[in-house]
Each structure stands twice: as structure tokens, then as C-alpha cells.
Design an enzyme around this catalytic site. Sequence first.
Site: not given
Length: 265
Positions: A121-122, A139
Amino acid sequence: MTKLHPTAIIEDGAEIGEGCRIGPFCVVGPNVKLGENVVLESHVVVAGHTTVGAGTHIFPFASIGHQPQDLKFAGEVTYLEIGRNNQIREHVTMNPGTEGGGGLTKVGDNCLFMMSAHVGHDCIVGNNAILANNATLGGHVELEDHVIMGGLSAARQWIRIGKGAIVGGMTGVEFDVIPFGSVIGDRAHLAGLNLVGLKRANHPREEIHALRAAFRDIFESDEGTLLERANAAAASNVGRPLVAAVTDFMLSRENRRFCTPRGEG
């Protein structure tokens, strides 16, 4: 012409571009947008608020756009954007962003994600990146253009890997990697410059020589701190784009730690 296998499930609301080919037992969620000529081989799942750029080819059992592997995620709307002409091979996983990380995971164009690679994520992945088999991004990782991650390598959360860098197989990266750097080891240390990549990119010989000299001044000297040496290299190499790429990377953000030849970060 667009070809949809009769066993594929295309949920209401999904946008399918011209010339897409969606194979057997694929599932495309209601908030997915596929650009022109995207190919999903069999058993691909694309979920969430995900955009896939034109010409991208996704292979069986890839899981794209399902919720982040973050216990703080509470179901908020976040996004995954995948660029054009990528190859996403079998069992690859890519997660959207989180509210705390800006809400967006973004992948550039012309990348190759080999079997079982993971984009957490991100993350922000540039253009022409290669993640070999089982390479993993935690992440909030940032990969600049033309980065190569070797097989079974892993990047810890919140680190940056500069353009043109190469990470050796089975290497765990805990700190930022400078542009054009080459890191190896159980816990990554800076082994030198990615000279093969620099030559393949047709950088002028004199620029590569200047970069090699600056590398020695920054990382092999005992005078001053690492950032003081980076500042000195920047000042003495005005007009040298390869050196500037490294020094700008090191000096543009505060409180960063870097992979070094000695391995202490």
C-alpha cells in the site's frame, strides 16, 4: 475487438476499454477501469478503485486492488493506478493506498513484475522498473525509474530506491539506496555503482567517470559527515547530471538514512 470469456464476471459499473481481452474465470470489480487493449489471462481478479493503463498484460492468479494489508485500514476509499504496457505475471499482488499514506498506490509504465512480486500500500513505482520473482515492496516504498529488484529481495516500509539502482537477489533493504547504486547482502550494503546499467543507458563516459569520482568522495572518505561530503560533491560537480541525481537524492529530504559500503546506514 473486445473479447470477454463467458465465464468471466464483469460487475456492473466496470469500464472496459476497446480491444480488451478478458479470459476464463476472471473477476473485474464495479469500480475498475481497464484501458484499451488490456489483457487479463485466466483467473485474474481486479478489485477496488483500480485503473489499469492501456496495453498492460496480467497473467493468471494475479490479485490486483484488494484491500491493503494494514490493520489500520478501515474500509475508506483509496486507489491503485497502474500505468501503460506493464507485464504483471502469475500470483503478483498489488494493494491500493491507505488514508494515512495519501490514499494512492501508483505504478508507472513499461514495468515487469515477475511471479509473486508484491507492491504494498501507498507505494510509488516509476517507469521501466523490474521486480524479479518474489521481490517485495513494503508499504510507502518509493522506486524511481529503471530500478531492478532481484529475486527474493525485499524493501522495508518508507524507504526510497533511486533511479537506475539495482538490488541483488535475496537482499533486504532497510535504508535508502542512492540513484545508480548497487546493493547486496543479507542486510543491504552499497557494493558500488550499477555501471552496467549506466553504460546500457548510454550515459557519456565522462559523466560516468565524474560519478565514480564523486562516489569515492562521498562514500570512501573519512572526512566530515556523509551529508557534508554529499554537499561538497554537489558544489564541485556543477553541471554534472549523474552526480546531481545522487546528491539531490541525498540532500532533498531531512533525517534519511542511506545504504553505505560499510553497511551501517
